[in-house]
Design a protein around this motif. Structure first.
Motif, mmCIF file in Angstrom:
data_model
loop_
_atom_site.group_PDB
_atom_site.id
_atom_site.type_symbol
_atom_site.label_atom_id
_atom_site.label_comp_id
_atom_site.label_asym_id
_atom_site.label_seq_id
_atom_site.Cartn_x
_atom_site.Cartn_y
_atom_site.Cartn_z
ATOM 1 N N GLN A 276 0.862 -1.270 0.409
ATOM 2 C CA GLN A 276 -0.241 -0.207 -0.169
ATOM 3 C C GLN A 276 1.233 1.216 0.231
ATOM 4 O O GLN A 276 0.791 2.307 -1.081
ATOM 5 C CB GLN A 276 -1.244 -0.015 1.639
ATOM 6 C CG GLN A 276 -2.035 1.171 1.004
ATOM 7 C CD GLN A 276 -3.283 0.700 2.350
ATOM 8 O OE1 GLN A 276 -2.775 0.169 3.403
ATOM 9 N NE2 GLN A 276 -4.416 1.497 2.206
ATOM 10 N N THR B 55 -4.223 -0.825 -3.439
ATOM 11 C CA THR B 55 -4.823 -0.530 -2.445
ATOM 12 C C THR B 55 -5.731 -1.536 -1.356
ATOM 13 O O THR B 55 -5.823 -3.130 -1.529
ATOM 14 C CB THR B 55 -6.076 0.105 -3.048
ATOM 15 O OG1 THR B 55 -6.700 -1.255 -4.168
ATOM 16 C CG2 THR B 55 -5.647 1.426 -4.444
ATOM 17 N N GLU C 19 -9.116 -1.643 1.335
ATOM 18 C CA GLU C 19 -10.801 -1.703 1.841
ATOM 19 C C GLU C 19 -10.586 -2.232 2.309
ATOM 20 O O GLU C 19 -10.289 -3.517 2.394
ATOM 21 C CB GLU C 19 -11.409 -1.928 0.148
ATOM 22 C CG GLU C 19 -12.717 -1.084 0.695
ATOM 23 C CD GLU C 19 -13.968 -1.339 -0.803
ATOM 24 O OE1 GLU C 19 -14.869 -1.273 -0.153
ATOM 25 O OE2 GLU C 19 -13.596 -2.262 -1.583
ATOM 26 N N VAL D 54 -13.781 -3.350 4.365
ATOM 27 C CA VAL D 54 -14.997 -2.499 5.097
ATOM 28 C C VAL D 54 -15.662 -4.589 6.547
ATOM 29 O O VAL D 54 -15.855 -5.003 5.951
ATOM 30 C CB VAL D 54 -16.026 -3.145 3.558
ATOM 31 C CG1 VAL D 54 -17.333 -3.010 3.901
ATOM 32 C CG2 VAL D 54 -15.691 -2.417 2.747
ATOM 33 N N TYR E 269 -11.007 -7.198 4.593
ATOM 34 C CA TYR E 269 -10.056 -6.376 3.996
ATOM 35 C C TYR E 269 -10.054 -6.947 2.405
ATOM 36 O O TYR E 269 -10.250 -8.283 2.095
ATOM 37 C CB TYR E 269 -8.474 -6.934 4.579
ATOM 38 C CG TYR E 269 -7.443 -5.823 5.412
ATOM 39 C CD1 TYR E 269 -7.153 -5.148 5.528
ATOM 40 C CD2 TYR E 269 -8.714 -6.364 6.306
ATOM 41 C CE1 TYR E 269 -7.259 -4.656 6.198
ATOM 42 C CE2 TYR E 269 -7.934 -6.209 7.655
ATOM 43 C CZ TYR E 269 -7.312 -5.140 7.587
ATOM 44 O OH TYR E 269 -6.824 -4.210 8.737
ATOM 45 N N ARG E 270 -10.035 -5.611 1.484
ATOM 46 C CA ARG E 270 -10.266 -6.330 -0.195
ATOM 47 C C ARG E 270 -8.590 -5.679 -0.505
ATOM 48 O O ARG E 270 -8.961 -4.356 -0.790
ATOM 49 C CB ARG E 270 -11.017 -5.532 -0.332
ATOM 50 C CG ARG E 270 -11.326 -6.916 -2.152
ATOM 51 C CD ARG E 270 -11.345 -7.674 -2.101
ATOM 52 N NE ARG E 270 -11.666 -9.123 -1.672
ATOM 53 C CZ ARG E 270 -11.665 -9.997 -1.630
ATOM 54 N NH1 ARG E 270 -10.918 -11.008 -2.379
ATOM 55 N NH2 ARG E 270 -12.602 -11.093 -0.668
ATOM 56 N N ARG F 205 -6.165 -5.136 -3.826
ATOM 57 C CA ARG F 205 -5.856 -5.107 -5.347
ATOM 58 C C ARG F 205 -4.981 -3.848 -5.723
ATOM 59 O O ARG F 205 -4.571 -3.270 -5.058
ATOM 60 C CB ARG F 205 -7.541 -4.160 -5.734
ATOM 61 C CG ARG F 205 -8.271 -5.291 -5.175
ATOM 62 C CD ARG F 205 -10.170 -4.159 -5.835
ATOM 63 N NE ARG F 205 -10.999 -4.740 -5.778
ATOM 64 C CZ ARG F 205 -12.248 -4.598 -4.534
ATOM 65 N NH1 ARG F 205 -11.592 -3.542 -3.466
ATOM 66 N NH2 ARG F 205 -13.039 -5.235 -4.288
#
Length: 127
Positions: A71, A77, A79, A81, A85-86, A88
């Motif tokens: 990152q 990136t 994310e 939520v 974690y996601r 990409r």
């Protein structure tokens, strides 16, 4: 019993970036890749934190370090939520791994061979 080759943050990042590219189902070395990234990157599924942990075959601490490093370098990136974690890959991450895979293959040959001895490496990392 021989010891396993030492793996550092750089090679773990290499494994994750290659896995993210492979997950998009694209040929990293295809002609015109840069022009196609605008279409492919927004549709990528990415990896969960647990999938990153399994990919690098390491502990929670190293997983966090690898994700933070990717990152920070702008190669991925993250994310989050509701605690999920996601991760990409970014355009910079794709171009970085495309540019440096051969270097990584030469410098980290033993670690790459060890890492993929029971799983299948992306075709561009196979001997």
């Amino acid at each position: 019993m021989p010891s396993r080759p030492y793996k550092d943050l750089i090679i773990y990042g290499c494994f994750v970036l290659n896995r993210l590219v492979a997950g998009m189902g694209i040929d990293l070395y295809q002609d015109g890749l840069e022009a196609k990234l605008g279409l492919v990157l927004p549709n990528q599924h990415g990896l969960s934190k647990e999938e990153v942990k399994r990919e690098i075959k390491s502990n929670h601490f190293m997983t966090d370090r690898v994700i933070e490093s990717l990152q920070k370098e702008g190669h991925a990136t993250v994310e989050v939520v509701e605690g999920h974690y996601r991760i990409r890959i970014t355009r910079e991450g794709v171009l970085h791994i495309r540019r440096f895979n051969e270097f990584y293959r030469k410098v980290y040959q033993e670690q790459i061979r060890d890492h993929y001895r029971f799983t299948k490496a992306p075709f561009w990392l196979r001997d």
